[in-house]
Design a protein around this motif. Sequence first.
Motif, PDB file in Angstrom:
ATOM      1  N   PHE A  36       0.850  -1.155  -0.021  1.00 18.99           N
ATOM      2  CA  PHE A  36      -0.067  -0.032  -0.005  1.00 18.99           C
ATOM      3  C   PHE A  36       0.854   1.426   0.065  1.00 18.99           C
ATOM      4  O   PHE A  36       0.478   2.267  -0.635  1.00 18.99           O
ATOM      5  CB  PHE A  36      -1.088   0.069   1.331  1.00 18.99           C
ATOM      6  N   LEU A  37       1.991   1.207   0.999  1.00 17.58           N
ATOM      7  CA  LEU A  37       2.764   2.546   0.831  1.00 17.58           C
ATOM      8  C   LEU A  37       3.510   2.800  -0.444  1.00 17.58           C
ATOM      9  O   LEU A  37       3.546   4.008  -0.582  1.00 17.58           O
ATOM     10  CB  LEU A  37       3.730   2.333   1.990  1.00 17.58           C
ATOM     11  N   VAL A  38       4.039   1.950  -0.950  1.00 16.13           N
ATOM     12  CA  VAL A  38       4.758   2.176  -2.143  1.00 16.13           C
ATOM     13  C   VAL A  38       3.973   2.414  -3.218  1.00 16.13           C
ATOM     14  O   VAL A  38       3.962   3.314  -4.210  1.00 16.13           O
ATOM     15  CB  VAL A  38       5.409   0.690  -2.781  1.00 16.13           C
ATOM     16  N   VAL A  39       2.595   1.963  -3.413  1.00 13.40           N
ATOM     17  CA  VAL A  39       1.626   2.543  -4.520  1.00 13.40           C
ATOM     18  C   VAL A  39       1.226   3.855  -4.025  1.00 13.40           C
ATOM     19  O   VAL A  39       0.934   4.659  -4.807  1.00 13.40           O
ATOM     20  CB  VAL A  39       0.566   1.571  -4.130  1.00 13.40           C
ATOM     21  N   ARG A  65      -7.370  -6.949  -1.238  1.00  9.68           N
ATOM     22  CA  ARG A  65      -7.350  -7.402   0.160  1.00  9.68           C
ATOM     23  C   ARG A  65      -7.275  -6.702   1.430  1.00  9.68           C
ATOM     24  O   ARG A  65      -8.117  -6.818   2.325  1.00  9.68           O
ATOM     25  CB  ARG A  65      -6.489  -8.692   0.246  1.00  9.68           C
ATOM     26  N   LEU A  66      -6.424  -5.699   1.411  1.00  9.44           N
ATOM     27  CA  LEU A  66      -6.329  -4.920   2.284  1.00  9.44           C
ATOM     28  C   LEU A  66      -7.524  -4.029   2.625  1.00  9.44           C
ATOM     29  O   LEU A  66      -7.964  -3.582   3.735  1.00  9.44           O
ATOM     30  CB  LEU A  66      -4.933  -3.832   2.001  1.00  9.44           C
ATOM     31  N   GLU A  67      -8.046  -3.657   1.487  1.00 10.70           N
ATOM     32  CA  GLU A  67      -9.265  -2.667   1.497  1.00 10.70           C
ATOM     33  C   GLU A  67     -10.538  -3.332   1.983  1.00 10.70           C
ATOM     34  O   GLU A  67     -11.237  -3.095   2.758  1.00 10.70           O
ATOM     35  CB  GLU A  67      -9.669  -2.394   0.020  1.00 10.70           C
ATOM     36  N   ARG A  68     -10.521  -4.845   1.480  1.00 11.58           N
ATOM     37  CA  ARG A  68     -11.835  -5.776   2.444  1.00 11.58           C
ATOM     38  C   ARG A  68     -11.422  -5.773   3.731  1.00 11.58           C
ATOM     39  O   ARG A  68     -12.256  -5.693   4.499  1.00 11.58           O
ATOM     40  CB  ARG A  68     -11.473  -6.981   1.721  1.00 11.58           C
ATOM     41  N   GLU A  69     -10.055  -6.053   4.275  1.00 13.35           N
ATOM     42  CA  GLU A  69     -10.090  -6.104   5.447  1.00 13.35           C
ATOM     43  C   GLU A  69     -10.096  -5.266   6.419  1.00 13.35           C
ATOM     44  O   GLU A  69     -10.480  -5.137   7.580  1.00 13.35           O
ATOM     45  CB  GLU A  69      -8.444  -6.836   5.632  1.00 13.35           C
ATOM     46  N   LEU A  70     -10.016  -3.626   5.785  1.00 15.23           N
ATOM     47  CA  LEU A  70      -9.937  -2.494   6.616  1.00 15.23           C
ATOM     48  C   LEU A  70     -11.593  -2.015   6.435  1.00 15.23           C
ATOM     49  O   LEU A  70     -11.958  -1.128   7.045  1.00 15.23           O
ATOM     50  CB  LEU A  70      -8.882  -1.618   6.145  1.00 15.23           C
ATOM     51  N   ALA A  72     -12.412  -0.498   3.758  1.00 12.68           N
ATOM     52  CA  ALA A  72     -12.492   1.105   3.181  1.00 12.68           C
ATOM     53  C   ALA A  72     -11.707   1.091   1.881  1.00 12.68           C
ATOM     54  O   ALA A  72     -10.840   0.186   1.670  1.00 12.68           O
ATOM     55  CB  ALA A  72     -11.506   1.907   4.118  1.00 12.68           C
ATOM     56  N   GLU A  73     -12.153   1.839   1.115  1.00 12.80           N
ATOM     57  CA  GLU A  73     -11.458   2.172  -0.251  1.00 12.80           C
ATOM     58  C   GLU A  73     -10.318   3.032  -0.062  1.00 12.80           C
ATOM     59  O   GLU A  73     -10.401   4.067   0.442  1.00 12.80           O
ATOM     60  CB  GLU A  73     -12.606   2.500  -1.264  1.00 12.80           C
ATOM     61  N   LEU A  74      -9.356   2.544  -0.454  1.00 11.11           N
ATOM     62  CA  LEU A  74      -7.768   3.407  -0.367  1.00 11.11           C
ATOM     63  C   LEU A  74      -7.525   4.109  -1.748  1.00 11.11           C
ATOM     64  O   LEU A  74      -6.757   5.106  -1.345  1.00 11.11           O
ATOM     65  CB  LEU A  74      -7.077   2.387   0.137  1.00 11.11           C
ATOM     66  N   PHE A  75      -7.810   3.637  -2.961  1.00 14.49           N
ATOM     67  CA  PHE A  75      -7.456   4.245  -4.067  1.00 14.49           C
ATOM     68  C   PHE A  75      -8.703   4.489  -4.723  1.00 14.49           C
ATOM     69  O   PHE A  75      -9.469   3.633  -4.980  1.00 14.49           O
ATOM     70  CB  PHE A  75      -6.250   3.691  -4.527  1.00 14.49           C
ATOM     71  N   VAL A  76      -8.610   5.884  -5.597  1.00  8.41           N
ATOM     72  CA  VAL A  76      -9.644   5.726  -6.908  1.00  8.41           C
ATOM     73  C   VAL A  76      -8.608   5.418  -7.923  1.00  8.41           C
ATOM     74  O   VAL A  76      -7.555   6.108  -8.248  1.00  8.41           O
ATOM     75  CB  VAL A  76      -9.818   7.244  -6.807  1.00  8.41           C
ATOM     76  N   ARG A  77      -9.015   4.567  -8.763  1.00  2.83           N
ATOM     77  CA  ARG A  77      -8.246   3.971  -9.807  1.00  2.83           C
ATOM     78  C   ARG A  77      -8.905   4.461 -11.172  1.00  2.83           C
ATOM     79  O   ARG A  77     -10.207   4.206 -11.289  1.00  2.83           O
ATOM     80  CB  ARG A  77      -7.992   2.475  -9.957  1.00  2.83           C
ATOM     81  N   ARG A  80      -5.761   6.308 -16.198  1.00  6.14           N
ATOM     82  CA  ARG A  80      -4.561   7.109 -16.534  1.00  6.14           C
ATOM     83  C   ARG A  80      -3.978   7.436 -14.958  1.00  6.14           C
ATOM     84  O   ARG A  80      -2.597   7.758 -14.885  1.00  6.14           O
ATOM     85  CB  ARG A  80      -4.907   8.346 -16.867  1.00  6.14           C
ATOM     86  N   GLN A  81      -4.574   7.251 -13.705  1.00  7.06           N
ATOM     87  CA  GLN A  81      -3.664   7.692 -12.531  1.00  7.06           C
ATOM     88  C   GLN A  81      -4.275   6.741 -11.386  1.00  7.06           C
ATOM     89  O   GLN A  81      -5.773   6.418 -11.503  1.00  7.06           O
ATOM     90  CB  GLN A  81      -3.786   9.027 -12.207  1.00  7.06           C
ATOM     91  N   VAL A  82      -3.602   6.922 -10.368  1.00  7.68           N
ATOM     92  CA  VAL A  82      -4.015   6.182  -9.250  1.00  7.68           C
ATOM     93  C   VAL A  82      -3.990   7.380  -8.083  1.00  7.68           C
ATOM     94  O   VAL A  82      -3.200   7.970  -7.961  1.00  7.68           O
ATOM     95  CB  VAL A  82      -3.386   5.173  -8.834  1.00  7.68           C
ATOM     96  N   THR A  83      -5.128   7.503  -7.384  1.00  9.07           N
ATOM     97  CA  THR A  83      -5.249   8.585  -6.430  1.00  9.07           C
ATOM     98  C   THR A  83      -5.590   8.120  -4.980  1.00  9.07           C
ATOM     99  O   THR A  83      -6.784   7.613  -4.805  1.00  9.07           O
ATOM    100  CB  THR A  83      -6.189   9.863  -6.712  1.00  9.07           C
ATOM    101  N   PRO A  84      -4.986   8.468  -3.929  1.00  8.40           N
ATOM    102  CA  PRO A  84      -5.568   8.127  -2.708  1.00  8.40           C
ATOM    103  C   PRO A  84      -6.662   8.587  -2.236  1.00  8.40           C
ATOM    104  O   PRO A  84      -7.152   9.907  -2.523  1.00  8.40           O
ATOM    105  CB  PRO A  84      -4.403   8.326  -1.612  1.00  8.40           C
ATOM    106  N   THR A  85      -7.696   7.874  -1.600  1.00  6.46           N
ATOM    107  CA  THR A  85      -8.959   8.383  -0.982  1.00  6.46           C
ATOM    108  C   THR A  85      -8.596   8.985   0.306  1.00  6.46           C
ATOM    109  O   THR A  85      -7.430   8.814   0.852  1.00  6.46           O
ATOM    110  CB  THR A  85     -10.020   7.392  -0.930  1.00  6.46           C
TER     111      THR A  85
END
Length: 346
Positions: A36-39, A65-70, A72-77, A80-85
Amino acid sequence: MPAPADRSSGLSSDRSPGLSSGLPHRSLDPRLLRGFLVVAEELHFTRAAARLYVAQQALSRDIRRLERELGAELFVRTTRQVTPTADGERLVPYARRVLEAQDALLSAFAGDGPERPLLVDVNSPGLVSGRVLDRARALAPDCELMARFESGLTGAAGEILAGRLDASFGRFAGLDPAVRARLEQQPVRYEPMAVVLPEDHHLAGLDEVPLDALAGETVYAGAGNPRTREWTDLALHLFEGRGIALAPPAPVAVGADEFRRVMAKKRNPVLAVVDFPAMSETVRKPLVGPVPLSPVSLVWRKGLVHPGIDALRRAAGELAAEEGWLRRLADGWIPASDELVMAGQD
């Protein structure tokens, strides 16, 4: 050090002995947080997967998997780009603290405890980093400090954060701020820079090469090499406004013979430091007017506990004091961003 592979599901409802809370014990695989941190740093799944040496599909599965376990949605994909929520931004400092604590724990107990070998990148033989390593070995003879040879601090920093390397040397200010936040550094030297020229180059007969004399030249400084971005960035700062062109990206030459062959073919001057190893059919000349300086730091992972790091830090401090490595020349030049880092303000 990277965490051992965990083949269980990331969450467990088993209650751990000794826990007084009525809540079920839950565990989270640190590998998911590392991915997650590297992304979050790269904002790009392909680049993040390359840094982690995993397939992009595997990294995407880990994030889901991390999103399911938490929950929460962590990124908007998008395509063209990936943005943290907002939840992704909120997770970043927690994930860093967890991984720093894990790295510190694993470093303290890795192998046979603190006696495990410390892997130290010295870039190439003959540089200031090698002298620091030699002094550290003399200061801690019972400690095994193993030399490694990376091609730049950007590449070495990735190896440090992945747990495949313990320490390196180079221009700390040239690293991405998100990477610097997970590392520690100790200034070692303002190293005067030089230029390596073919022995029949029209500037080769000078004792010193004024920067103005390089106007109109195309100088190689590692452009296109992803492992030496901090060096190319330093060159761009130095060349700006001086009429010096940066040589375009070229395949990386590995080994002195191949480097010399490519240099003879391309005939571009090469930006270097005064301690750059001598090579036949070339000359190395210090740069002046002003004297450009390469700021060298000892760099290691935050939380790393090892007597070898203590020896390296002591060795760097002793040599810097004895040799005057941290005294700035009156006509010395470094970028403003490096001044802050070398003063411990960034």
